[in-house]
Write an enzyme that holds these catalytic residues in place. Structure first.
Site, PDB file in Angstrom:
ATOM      1  N   ASP A  51       0.852  -1.204   0.000  1.00  0.00           N
ATOM      2  CA  ASP A  51       0.000   0.000   0.000  1.00  0.00           C
ATOM      3  C   ASP A  51       0.886   1.251   0.000  1.00  0.00           C
ATOM      4  OD1 ASP A  51      -2.895   1.100   0.650  1.00  0.00           O
ATOM      5  OD2 ASP A  51      -1.490   2.217   1.910  1.00  0.00           O
ATOM      6  N   TYR A  56       3.100   9.872  -0.236  1.00  0.00           N
ATOM      7  CA  TYR A  56       4.146   9.251   0.588  1.00  0.00           C
ATOM      8  C   TYR A  56       5.543   9.475  -0.017  1.00  0.00           C
ATOM      9  CZ  TYR A  56       0.203   6.583   2.610  1.00  0.00           C
ATOM     10  OH  TYR A  56      -0.976   6.192   3.189  1.00  0.00           O
ATOM     11  N   LYS A  81      -2.609   6.039  -4.339  1.00  0.00           N
ATOM     12  CA  LYS A  81      -3.724   6.948  -4.039  1.00  0.00           C
ATOM     13  C   LYS A  81      -3.523   8.315  -4.667  1.00  0.00           C
ATOM     14  CE  LYS A  81      -3.715   4.660   0.485  1.00  0.00           C
ATOM     15  NZ  LYS A  81      -2.333   4.564   0.943  1.00  0.00           N
ATOM     16  N   HIS A 112      -7.578   9.495  -1.968  1.00  0.00           N
ATOM     17  CA  HIS A 112      -6.935   9.397  -0.646  1.00  0.00           C
ATOM     18  C   HIS A 112      -7.795  10.006   0.461  1.00  0.00           C
ATOM     19  CE1 HIS A 112      -2.626   9.209   1.198  1.00  0.00           C
ATOM     20  NE2 HIS A 112      -3.526   8.919   2.103  1.00  0.00           N
TER      21      HIS A 112
HETATM   22  N1  LIG Z   1      -5.484   6.236   3.678  1.00  0.00           N
HETATM   23  C1  LIG Z   1      -4.944   6.966   4.624  1.00  0.00           C
HETATM   24  O1  LIG Z   1      -5.271   8.151   4.816  1.00  0.00           O
HETATM   25  C2  LIG Z   1      -3.918   6.346   5.517  1.00  0.00           C
HETATM   26  C3  LIG Z   1      -3.570   6.969   6.721  1.00  0.00           C
HETATM   27  C4  LIG Z   1      -2.640   6.341   7.543  1.00  0.00           C
HETATM   28  C5  LIG Z   1      -2.081   5.137   7.150  1.00  0.00           C
HETATM   29  N2  LIG Z   1      -2.418   4.570   5.953  1.00  0.00           N
HETATM   30  C6  LIG Z   1      -1.798   3.296   5.485  1.00  0.00           C
HETATM   31  O2  LIG Z   1      -1.819   2.350   6.543  1.00  0.00           O
HETATM   32  C7  LIG Z   1      -0.488   1.976   6.877  1.00  0.00           C
HETATM   33  C8  LIG Z   1      -0.348   1.662   8.353  1.00  0.00           C
HETATM   34  O3  LIG Z   1      -0.672   2.745   9.173  1.00  0.00           O
HETATM   35  P1  LIG Z   1       0.424   3.587   9.975  1.00  0.00           P
HETATM   36  O4  LIG Z   1       1.665   3.667   9.175  1.00  0.00           O
HETATM   37  O5  LIG Z   1      -0.253   4.856  10.377  1.00  0.00           O
HETATM   38  O6  LIG Z   1       0.672   2.797  11.326  1.00  0.00           O
HETATM   39  P2  LIG Z   1       0.747   1.319  11.927  1.00  0.00           P
HETATM   40  O7  LIG Z   1       0.967   0.312  10.877  1.00  0.00           O
HETATM   41  O8  LIG Z   1      -0.412   1.188  12.846  1.00  0.00           O
HETATM   42  O9  LIG Z   1       2.049   1.461  12.857  1.00  0.00           O
HETATM   43  C9  LIG Z   1       3.303   1.735  12.323  1.00  0.00           C
HETATM   44  C10 LIG Z   1       4.287   1.909  13.486  1.00  0.00           C
HETATM   45  O10 LIG Z   1       4.377   0.697  14.231  1.00  0.00           O
HETATM   46  C11 LIG Z   1       5.712   0.247  14.278  1.00  0.00           C
HETATM   47  N3  LIG Z   1       5.681  -1.239  14.195  1.00  0.00           N
HETATM   48  C12 LIG Z   1       5.292  -1.974  13.129  1.00  0.00           C
HETATM   49  N4  LIG Z   1       5.323  -3.281  13.408  1.00  0.00           N
HETATM   50  C13 LIG Z   1       5.745  -3.393  14.683  1.00  0.00           C
HETATM   51  C14 LIG Z   1       5.998  -4.497  15.535  1.00  0.00           C
HETATM   52  N5  LIG Z   1       5.795  -5.750  15.117  1.00  0.00           N
HETATM   53  N6  LIG Z   1       6.447  -4.243  16.794  1.00  0.00           N
HETATM   54  C15 LIG Z   1       6.631  -2.970  17.234  1.00  0.00           C
HETATM   55  N7  LIG Z   1       6.398  -1.881  16.462  1.00  0.00           N
HETATM   56  C16 LIG Z   1       5.970  -2.089  15.195  1.00  0.00           C
HETATM   57  C17 LIG Z   1       6.408   0.888  13.096  1.00  0.00           C
HETATM   58  O11 LIG Z   1       7.787   1.044  13.336  1.00  0.00           O
HETATM   59  P3  LIG Z   1       8.958   0.768  12.238  1.00  0.00           P
HETATM   60  O12 LIG Z   1       8.448   1.146  10.889  1.00  0.00           O
HETATM   61  O13 LIG Z   1      10.051   1.684  12.717  1.00  0.00           O
HETATM   62  O14 LIG Z   1       9.312  -0.670  12.358  1.00  0.00           O
HETATM   63  C18 LIG Z   1       5.694   2.236  13.042  1.00  0.00           C
HETATM   64  O15 LIG Z   1       6.244   3.160  13.979  1.00  0.00           O
HETATM   65  C19 LIG Z   1       0.334   3.186   6.402  1.00  0.00           C
HETATM   66  O16 LIG Z   1       1.708   2.926   6.331  1.00  0.00           O
HETATM   67  C20 LIG Z   1      -0.336   3.477   5.090  1.00  0.00           C
HETATM   68  O17 LIG Z   1       0.070   2.557   4.093  1.00  0.00           O
HETATM   69  C21 LIG Z   1      -3.339   5.158   5.153  1.00  0.00           C
END
Ligand SMILES: NC(=O)c1ccc[n+]([C@@H]2O[C@H](COP(=O)([O-])OP(=O)(O)OC[C@H]3O[C@@H](n4cnc5c(N)ncnc54)[C@H](OP(=O)(O)O)[C@@H]3O)[C@@H](O)[C@H]2O)c1
Length: 294
Positions: A51, A56, A81, A112
């Protein structure tokens, strides 16, 4: 201790296209080399879904990671997106994303946010909104081979209702990508999307930056009880409620770990479904320029 295995759940979108339940998130995978390495490591360890988004600023790296993985293009489901400032120029923005990714098509192209911003002024257009943008995506979907499915992100129930009520809209979004985790289950939206056969994609499943949900007492206790990490609990729960889930990591060991799921015992699944009744509802992504109340 429960058995953890690489997740192999695949859903079928409302146009027949298949989507793997777990996709690698790449927001904030922006330091040089991070997104390309994360994409490669994910794909070489069983992920088949990535994704990304134009905003990004890592589509080139995601494309590089795809090449480095050695997998064929058609083996991987890629989402990107359309950014708010490009709503009047979706065709051009898509071409730019495809060029950066180094591919001829994406599997899923999303609006998005339901916010159409004039890049010249930074203000919302008065003569344009997300329904007009959707009509552009419909055209791309029907008239080109550049998108296998189209969908939306950050849309409320009322915004999807308004979209579907437009007489010129005849393609139902394949997905709605929204923030979803045990402190934001969005039951009304969840039921509505199920009824409309729109797949829910759960973003920020770990609570976003630095995975704050790992510190939640109930989640930590469920993890301990089952002999797994809190990430396994959160990602398995999301798959168990039939949503796509998009954990982000740029850390090799976490990327590999986050694809592993197990079946939560009913009592644990239910405790997570009800967690916000105890600990409150929490939304991490709530930018001032978007309105979730309409
Ligand atoms: N459509 C939208 O508006 C929107 C908005 C937000 C997000 N998204 C999508 O959803 C994805 C996920 O959401 P997100 O990036 O907000 O947050 P998330 O996946 O909930 O959390 C990411 C965080 O958790 C850490 N992490 C990941 N796996 C871990 C584990 N096994 N143990 C400990 N820490 C861990 C990562 O650290 P490290 O990377 O340092 O390992 C990072 O700091 C995004 O990357 C994006 O692709 C979309």
């Amino acid at each position: 201790m429960v058995a953890l295995t690489n997740d192999s759940v695949v859903y079928t979108l409302n146009n027949g296209v298949k989507i793997p339940a777990i996709g690698l998130g790449t927001w904030q995978a922006s330091a040089p080399g991070h997104a390309s390495n994360a994409t490669k490591v994910a794909l070489q360890n069983g992920y088949r879904h990535i994704d990304t988004a134009a905003i990004y600023k890592n589509e080139e790296e995601v494309g590089q990671g795809l090449k480095d993985s050695g997998l064929k293009r058609e083996e991987v489901f890629i989402t990107t997106k359309l950014w708010n400032g490009d709503h009047k120029n979706a065709a051009k923005a898509l071409d730019e994303s495809l060029k950066k990714l180094g591919v001829d098509y994406v599997d899923l192209y999303l609006i998005h946010w339901p916010v159409s911003t004039d890049p010249a002024t930074g203000k919302d257009y008065e003569d344009w909104d997300y329904v007009d943008t959707w009509k552009q995506l419909q055209k791309l979907y029907k008239e080109t081979k550049k998108v296998r499915a189209i969908g939306v992100s950050n849309f409320t129930k009322s915004k999807i209702e308004r979209l579907l009520a437009d007489p010129e809209v005849d393609v139902v979004p394949a997905v709605n990508q929204v923030e979803a985790h045990p402190l934001l289950t969005q039951p009304e939206l969840y039921d509505y999307l199920k009824e409309k056969n729109i797949v829910i994609e759960a973003y920020s499943p770990l609570g976003s930056t630095d995975a704050p949900l790992f510190k939640n007492e109930t989640i930590a206790a469920i993890a301990k009880k089952n002999g797994v990490e809190p990430g396994h609990v959160l990602i398995s729960w999301a798959v168990q409620r039939n949503t796509v889930v998009l954990p982000k990591s740029v850390t090799n060991s976490r990327i590999i770990s986050n694809l592993k799921t197990f079946t939560l015992p009913e009592e644990d699944f239910e405790a997570l479904n009800k967690l916000s009744e105890k600990d409150g509802i929490h939304r991490w992504a709530d930018p001032s320029w978007n309105d979730f109340s309409t």
